[in-house]
Design a protein around this motif. Structure first.
Motif, PDB file in Angstrom:
ATOM      1  N   SER A   1       0.917  -1.317  -0.072  1.00 14.74           N
ATOM      2  CA  SER A   1       0.038   0.069   0.052  1.00 14.74           C
ATOM      3  C   SER A   1       0.829   1.342  -0.105  1.00 14.74           C
ATOM      4  O   SER A   1       0.448   2.303  -0.535  1.00 14.74           O
ATOM      5  CB  SER A   1      -0.887  -0.023   1.466  1.00 14.74           C
ATOM      6  N   LYS A   2       2.079   1.045   0.409  1.00 14.85           N
ATOM      7  CA  LYS A   2       2.985   2.243   0.450  1.00 14.85           C
ATOM      8  C   LYS A   2       3.427   2.706  -0.769  1.00 14.85           C
ATOM      9  O   LYS A   2       3.613   3.847  -1.233  1.00 14.85           O
ATOM     10  CB  LYS A   2       4.281   2.291   1.677  1.00 14.85           C
ATOM     11  N   PHE A   3       3.764   1.490  -1.431  1.00 10.87           N
ATOM     12  CA  PHE A   3       4.562   1.614  -2.711  1.00 10.87           C
ATOM     13  C   PHE A   3       3.235   1.978  -3.754  1.00 10.87           C
ATOM     14  O   PHE A   3       3.794   3.014  -4.758  1.00 10.87           O
ATOM     15  CB  PHE A   3       4.887   0.096  -3.263  1.00 10.87           C
ATOM     16  N   PHE A   4       2.237   1.318  -3.671  1.00  7.54           N
ATOM     17  CA  PHE A   4       1.054   1.869  -4.618  1.00  7.54           C
ATOM     18  C   PHE A   4       0.538   3.233  -4.330  1.00  7.54           C
ATOM     19  O   PHE A   4       0.126   3.931  -5.035  1.00  7.54           O
ATOM     20  CB  PHE A   4      -0.004   0.954  -4.778  1.00  7.54           C
ATOM     21  N   GLY A   5       0.505   3.504  -3.026  1.00  5.77           N
ATOM     22  CA  GLY A   5       0.248   5.017  -2.588  1.00  5.77           C
ATOM     23  C   GLY A   5       0.920   6.175  -3.184  1.00  5.77           C
ATOM     24  O   GLY A   5       0.572   7.078  -3.314  1.00  5.77           O
TER      25      GLY A   5
END
Length: 107
Positions: A100-104
């Motif tokens: 989620s951090k990467f895609f965020g």
């Protein structure tokens, strides 16, 4: 005139019957006295019955011990599997947070 009631004489056997409810002393009529062999056989039967009972009790205790051992093994396995489940759940949560951090950051 005052008449005092006379007591009728009671035989020893009748008095004993009144006192003990008809129970007799000694062997009952028709009963045979037990000899040492008969008493020994009775003791042997009683000892055999006691021995059988003890063996059954020991067998039951051994079976109970086995069941408790199996239960302890299952509890250990459940504990280990629950720790593995917790480890896997943490790993999945960390992976999800990284994704989620990467895609965020991309959107």
């Amino acid at each position: 005139a005052n008449a005092t009631p006379r007591e009728t004489p009671v035989s020893d056997e009748a008095a004993r019957a009144q006192l003990f409810g008809g129970a007799r002393r000694g062997p009952q009529p028709g009963a045979r006295a037990k000899g040492p062999v008969q008493r020994g056989e009775e003791h042997a039967r009683a000892a055999t019955a006691a021995s059988r009972s003890m063996h059954e009790t020991v067998d039951a205790l051994q079976e109970r011990g086995q069941k408790l051992g199996n239960l302890a093994d299952k509890a250990d396995r459940l504990n280990s599997e629950s720790e593995d489940f917790l480890t896997q759940a943490r790993r999945l949560r960390e992976q999800s947070e990284r994704r989620s951090k990467f895609f965020g950051g991309l959107f």
